[in-house]
Write an enzyme that holds these catalytic residues in place. Structure first.
Site, PDB file in Angstrom:
ATOM      1  N   GLN A 115     -30.464 -39.532  15.206  1.00  0.00           N
ATOM      2  CA  GLN A 115     -31.804 -39.113  15.608  1.00  0.00           C
ATOM      3  C   GLN A 115     -32.801 -40.246  15.424  1.00  0.00           C
ATOM      4  O   GLN A 115     -33.678 -40.467  16.259  1.00  0.00           O
ATOM      5  CB  GLN A 115     -32.233 -37.889  14.779  1.00  0.00           C
ATOM      6  CG  GLN A 115     -33.179 -36.960  15.496  1.00  0.00           C
ATOM      7  CD  GLN A 115     -32.507 -36.312  16.702  1.00  0.00           C
ATOM      8  OE1 GLN A 115     -31.300 -36.113  16.732  1.00  0.00           O
ATOM      9  NE2 GLN A 115     -33.278 -36.002  17.719  1.00  0.00           N
TER      10      GLN A 115
ATOM     11  N   HIS B  23     -33.528 -43.021  18.155  1.00  0.00           N
ATOM     12  CA  HIS B  23     -34.263 -42.681  19.379  1.00  0.00           C
ATOM     13  C   HIS B  23     -35.598 -43.403  19.454  1.00  0.00           C
ATOM     14  O   HIS B  23     -36.013 -43.896  20.496  1.00  0.00           O
ATOM     15  CB  HIS B  23     -34.537 -41.173  19.430  1.00  0.00           C
ATOM     16  CG  HIS B  23     -33.456 -40.380  20.095  1.00  0.00           C
ATOM     17  ND1 HIS B  23     -33.183 -40.461  21.436  1.00  0.00           N
ATOM     18  CD2 HIS B  23     -32.587 -39.465  19.603  1.00  0.00           C
ATOM     19  CE1 HIS B  23     -32.198 -39.639  21.746  1.00  0.00           C
ATOM     20  NE2 HIS B  23     -31.817 -39.026  20.646  1.00  0.00           N
TER      21      HIS B  23
ATOM     22  N   GLU C  97     -36.672 -29.173  16.280  1.00  0.00           N
ATOM     23  CA  GLU C  97     -36.025 -29.268  17.584  1.00  0.00           C
ATOM     24  C   GLU C  97     -34.529 -28.986  17.456  1.00  0.00           C
ATOM     25  O   GLU C  97     -33.975 -28.156  18.179  1.00  0.00           O
ATOM     26  CB  GLU C  97     -36.263 -30.663  18.149  1.00  0.00           C
ATOM     27  CG  GLU C  97     -35.615 -30.930  19.483  1.00  0.00           C
ATOM     28  CD  GLU C  97     -35.768 -32.376  19.924  1.00  0.00           C
ATOM     29  OE1 GLU C  97     -35.467 -32.661  21.104  1.00  0.00           O
ATOM     30  OE2 GLU C  97     -36.177 -33.232  19.108  1.00  0.00           O
ATOM     31  N   HIS C  98     -33.877 -29.687  16.545  1.00  0.00           N
ATOM     32  CA  HIS C  98     -32.443 -29.490  16.279  1.00  0.00           C
ATOM     33  C   HIS C  98     -32.265 -29.047  14.839  1.00  0.00           C
ATOM     34  O   HIS C  98     -32.823 -29.657  13.926  1.00  0.00           O
ATOM     35  CB  HIS C  98     -31.658 -30.789  16.467  1.00  0.00           C
ATOM     36  CG  HIS C  98     -31.905 -31.486  17.765  1.00  0.00           C
ATOM     37  ND1 HIS C  98     -32.781 -32.558  17.896  1.00  0.00           N
ATOM     38  CD2 HIS C  98     -31.387 -31.273  19.002  1.00  0.00           C
ATOM     39  CE1 HIS C  98     -32.789 -32.967  19.149  1.00  0.00           C
ATOM     40  NE2 HIS C  98     -31.951 -32.214  19.845  1.00  0.00           N
TER      41      HIS C  98
ATOM     42  N   ASP D 152     -26.473 -33.176  22.694  1.00  0.00           N
ATOM     43  CA  ASP D 152     -27.167 -34.183  23.496  1.00  0.00           C
ATOM     44  C   ASP D 152     -26.411 -34.508  24.770  1.00  0.00           C
ATOM     45  O   ASP D 152     -27.021 -34.791  25.797  1.00  0.00           O
ATOM     46  CB  ASP D 152     -27.330 -35.482  22.698  1.00  0.00           C
ATOM     47  CG  ASP D 152     -28.525 -35.453  21.752  1.00  0.00           C
ATOM     48  OD1 ASP D 152     -29.350 -34.523  21.857  1.00  0.00           O
ATOM     49  OD2 ASP D 152     -28.634 -36.363  20.913  1.00  0.00           O
TER      50      ASP D 152
END
Length: 442
Positions: A262, A265, A330-331, A367
């Site tokens: 993550q 990103h 989000e996740h 993803d």
């Protein structure tokens, strides 16, 4: 190094929305320019912001096909992986489409109400192609529209210099290949907020869309925010985030890898681990440092880990679930063994974009290739919305049919008359009573 703290010391700001895309006046000017001047404005901004200003924007289908053929020949692993990802996403999206039922029901005698789910005519998808051209985003944005039954699916992505050196329309080759594989109707070499404007208002080259979906930088996000209402949009995405709840059974190496996945990103991505095992926290911190040493994206991931990453120590996992619900990530990963405790924690969490259950369910699968859509709500918006799905491309409309000889329809007319009176809307009341008077005359 990642911050380790006790749950009691977590500041309130941790739970606030993380909007890193404030209003940008220049975007409003670009939108107005494209709305007024169409392709002329698009060429101006392509020359100003992009690596190429193509003579025309539409990429021929044969160019898309050539990119796909080249990928299949020169990089068959990528071609097969993209095709597999598309197939899984289509299966999942078709199942979603099946869950949206059309129906008609007689609520009262003579009063028939129903709903229909109708695909929009045109959907626009935006695919960034900056530092990391997001090939997987083609799958995630296009496939749900295909499953929904959208007639025209238009893709916009920043232009690239054509291999022959001329001004023919061209884009990132992997994105073009993915567009062909996924079934894009038309693709355009047009990027940035000007592409959002083109799809929202229409130009001589690019048709006006009904909805626009897809991620982008702060300029794209601002443009989507400003055109909402003229067109539908999926969401305004903020910095990406992962939130992992882990117990002592979790593998420190896997946890560190998921946090770094993550972090790489964006420098403002937020990787978070919550655990009731202080020793695990130390092992994960050390493992992060170890993996960073050989990570090609170390520079970005390091800033994310040091600035926004954290490991939170809780007394029990019920407390972790409460923190997760307040954060609405989000996740959300549950790095726990299968069993009653994991089932209990899973039943407690309810605010997340996607949930990944168990040690094997890595967020990165979501993803890329697990059927799920990776376009998800960020910055706490998972409290009130889910991710991109078939629903974005479907209008749920309602229908009414009456048999005015039946008692239910008569009662509806009587009620409508009195309600019209109460609101001072005489024509409303009259329109209802004309039907009633006609029935009584018979």
């Amino acid at each position: 190094m990642i911050k380790i703290q006790n749950a009691a010391s977590v500041e309130n700001g941790f739970f606030s929305g993380r909007d890193f895309g404030p209003g940008i006046d220049a975007v409003r000017e670009i939108l107005n320019d494209v709305k007024s001047n169409g392709d002329k404005a698009l060429h101006h901004y392509a020359a100003k912001f992009d690596v190429s200003d193509p003579e025309t924007f539409k990429i021929p289908q044969e160019t898309l096909k050539a990119a796909a053929d080249k990928m299949r020949s020169e990089n068959p692993d990528l071609y097969n992986s993209l095709s597999y990802s598309k197939d899984l996403a289509l299966k999942f999206a078709k199942k979603q489409r099946e869950s949206f039922d059309d129906f008609e029901v007689e609520l009262e005698p003579g009063l028939f109400t129903g709903q229909k789910n109708i695909a929009v005519d045109r959907a626009g998808v935006y695919v960034p192609a900056g530092r990391f051209p997001l090939v997987s985003t083609v799958v995630m944005t296009v496939v749900p529209a295909v499953a929904a039954g959208v007639k025209d699916i238009v893709l916009c992505t920043p232009p690239r210099v054509h291999p022959d050196g001329g001004r023919k329309p061209y884009a990132d080759e992997n994105i073009m290949a993915a567009a062909y594989i996924c079934g894009v109707t038309d693709a355009y070499a047009c990027g940035g907020s000007q592409a959002i404007a083109a799809m929202a208002f229409g130009t001589e080259s690019i048709p006006k869309m009904d909805v626009i979906v897809g991620p982008g930088n702060k300029f794209v996000a601002e443009a989507k925010k400003l055109v909402y209402g003229t067109v539908g949009i999926d969401m305004i995405a903020g910095p990406t985030e992962v939130f992992i709840i882990a117990d002592s059974s979790a593998n420190p190496q896997w946890l560190a890898a998921d946090l770094l996945a993550q972090a790489e990103h964006d420098i403002v991505a937020q990787p978070v681990l919550v655990t009731n095992d202080a020793e695990l926290a130390k092992k994960v911190s050390a493992e992060i440092e170890k993996q960073l040493e050989t990570l090609p994206t170390k520079e970005i991931a390091r800033q994310s880990i040091d600035t926004y990453g954290r490991i939170i120590i809780v007394e029990n996992l019920e407390e972790a679930a409460c923190i997760a619900n307040k954060k609405a990530p989000e996740h959300l990963e549950l790095a726990m063994e299968d069993g009653a405790e994991r089932e209990r924690i899973q039943s407690l969490v309810h605010n997340y974009g996607s949930l990944f259950v168990g040690h094997g369910a890595a967020e990165v699968f979501g993803d890329y290739a697990a059927g799920l859509n990776h376009t998800l709500p960020t910055s706490g918006s998972a409290r009130f919305t889910g991710g991109l799905s078939v629903r974005m491309f479907i209008k749920t409309v309602t229908t009414l049919r009456t048999d005015n000889t039946k008692e239910g329809a008569k009662k509806s007319a009587v009620a409508a008359g009195f309600l019209g009176d109460a609101e001072g809307l005489a024509a409303h009341a009259r329109a209802a009573r004309f039907r009633l008077d006609n029935l009584e005359a018979k």
